[in-house]
Design an enzyme around this catalytic site. Sequence first.
Site, mmCIF file in Angstrom:
data_model
loop_
_atom_site.group_PDB
_atom_site.id
_atom_site.type_symbol
_atom_site.label_atom_id
_atom_site.label_comp_id
_atom_site.label_asym_id
_atom_site.label_seq_id
_atom_site.Cartn_x
_atom_site.Cartn_y
_atom_site.Cartn_z
ATOM 1 N N HIS A 31 33.435 74.338 79.344
ATOM 2 C CA HIS A 31 34.264 73.673 80.119
ATOM 3 C C HIS A 31 35.578 73.575 79.207
ATOM 4 O O HIS A 31 35.699 73.213 77.963
ATOM 5 C CB HIS A 31 33.920 72.242 80.086
ATOM 6 N N HIS A 72 36.204 62.434 87.553
ATOM 7 C CA HIS A 72 37.243 62.604 87.260
ATOM 8 C C HIS A 72 38.154 63.180 88.592
ATOM 9 O O HIS A 72 38.040 64.169 89.008
ATOM 10 C CB HIS A 72 37.448 63.643 85.924
ATOM 11 N N HIS A 94 40.415 72.919 80.450
ATOM 12 C CA HIS A 94 41.263 72.898 81.319
ATOM 13 C C HIS A 94 41.904 73.952 81.837
ATOM 14 O O HIS A 94 41.595 75.173 81.497
ATOM 15 C CB HIS A 94 41.994 71.524 80.951
ATOM 16 N N HIS A 151 37.759 66.586 90.278
ATOM 17 C CA HIS A 151 37.757 67.567 89.192
ATOM 18 C C HIS A 151 36.328 67.682 88.576
ATOM 19 O O HIS A 151 35.904 68.822 88.190
ATOM 20 C CB HIS A 151 38.633 67.312 88.127
ATOM 21 N N HIS A 152 35.657 66.811 88.125
ATOM 22 C CA HIS A 152 34.050 66.851 87.698
ATOM 23 C C HIS A 152 33.546 65.644 87.954
ATOM 24 O O HIS A 152 34.069 64.583 88.238
ATOM 25 C CB HIS A 152 34.201 67.226 86.397
ATOM 26 N N TYR A 172 39.763 58.532 85.818
ATOM 27 C CA TYR A 172 38.472 58.548 85.352
ATOM 28 C C TYR A 172 37.874 57.310 85.802
ATOM 29 O O TYR A 172 38.125 56.221 85.186
ATOM 30 C CB TYR A 172 38.367 58.721 83.653
ATOM 31 N N MET A 212 40.588 70.335 76.851
ATOM 32 C CA MET A 212 39.302 70.084 76.234
ATOM 33 C C MET A 212 38.546 71.422 75.845
ATOM 34 O O MET A 212 38.979 72.459 76.212
ATOM 35 C CB MET A 212 38.416 69.382 77.277
#
Length: 583
Positions: A388, A307, A390, A239-240, A207, A463
């Site tokens: 959201h 991320h 995973h 990823h985001h 991150y 998450m």
Amino acid sequence: MKLVLLFRGMLFLLFLTWFCSGQPAPPLLRFSVYLDPSNMVYLRWDHDEQEMMTFDLQVHTTGWVAFGFSPHGELPGSDIVIGGVFPNGSIYFSDFHVVDEATLEEDDSQDYQLLSVTENETSTTMLFKRHLRTCDSNDLDITMDTARLITVFGTDDTVQLFKGQKFSKSLFLMRYRSPSNSTDPKIFFTYDLRLDNFAVPVEETKYACTFLPLPVVKQKHHIYKFEPVITPHNITLVHHILIYACGNASVLPSGIDDCYGANPDFALCSQVVVGWAVGGESYQFPDDAAYSIGTPWDPQYVRLEIHYSNFDLVSGLIDSSGVRIYYTPEVRKYDVGVLQTGIFTFPVHFIPPGAESYRSYGLCNSSQFDEMNGTPVPDLHVFAYLLHTHLAGRGVKVTQYRNGKQLGIICEDNKYDFTLQEIRDMKEILVIKPGDEILVECNFQTLDRSGITFAGPSTMNEMCLSFLFYYPRNNISSCMGYPDILYIAHVLKQEASDAVEGMMAMDFVDWNNETVKTAEKAAKEADQIVVIKTINVNVPPPSFLPTPRLLTCRAQRETEKAFRLCKHWSDMAKTLVCHQFVF
């Protein structure tokens, strides 16, 4: 494959040659997408108030074409139509279902209505429609969930479904607003919030955070649109991307560092401005609302969070990804805000192994919003959402309660796909009043996992979050909850005197179908610790509240215990560096 069934259906459809030749021009369909990486399959679609969906499918082939819906993206269990144009100009089109990996059967009930089938030198185009729900057990319903579309085609008119070229794609079909529904301002500017040649470390999860100024403007402007800017060769790495607004009194660090590492300053700023995740695209706010910048009450700096998931541990990667914002002096009626709800990621969210289905719950009680905001909070008018989880996530549902009674479902996706995380518009504006409760429920599957899955930042952690886009904006950044772990431990007949021991006790549970369901029921019944954050306060004190089921059992959550628990989890998961949480 039972080809005889195909031709039985073709006999009564040959008359459609003359019928379709006189059809008017294809209807105006608002939505479109390519269904394959090589742009060989192009789909346009739309739906109406009569719950009818129309499809216009163009495939780069002069042979047969199959298209439909799949439970999991594969042929077995699929609901499909097969059509095409014979060399003599007659056409065929029929409704089928795929029984298994070798068996295709024609439906007794033909629920797809053909409008036209045409062919030119390079492509075949099928125009057809169907009801969202056909009441045929062989047809899959079209719902508010993510759909798995499947397309197969061949080079001639000899249908060989299991040997054809196949593509599958997850897609949200029940859209309500297309780009053509939005009005672009006459004057606008663009501004990039990006990293600058960041050396991505050789780590599975990273991150990266930095603090950047927003555009300097002399009067109020509105950010009305944003889009991801991904370094091309890193498209599978990112990823985001999240942009968080910082309070103007914040003292911010410089440089780039781990968002949730040893320096807690890089975790400052928690109010989401815009966000992008895997599978998402650009997003434009409705014409009457946008994000405000340029006034004394607006943020001047933001935290950029990216991320990275570098599972292959590739070295030498350089990244300059981020977000491009579009802003205009043509201000709109409302200022947009984003409320993050769901399960507070740290420190007690866990998912048992070997679960076909396990549901977790996170509660937001908004009764303290006025106090936390500093002024009375007006009603939140929710117009869009982003869900959201995973890799273990299979579904997310967000429910609204008022005075202990369920009002309805705000949004949900029971066929959640990790590879398609996008902002979706509501059909109608939904109003959340201060004092309402928002319960986020996530459904996980861990059949392929032998150990407990902990919540956390890694893609292999989990998450459970929902981002609600609303207007008018207030100072509340997030409102999330997590269950009383002591209650869950005791229901599972584990000895524990505090939260740390309660979480550690999960390792000693003999996980099977019975204990998984027992833990799920306990998590649903347990009281919840609710954590509310504002733009100016990183982590304010929590409220310890029952879920809307009004059950009892309380536990005191202390800073030292939470830190010890997080540290224990970090040592086990090898994915997290803990800093002191304040509860």
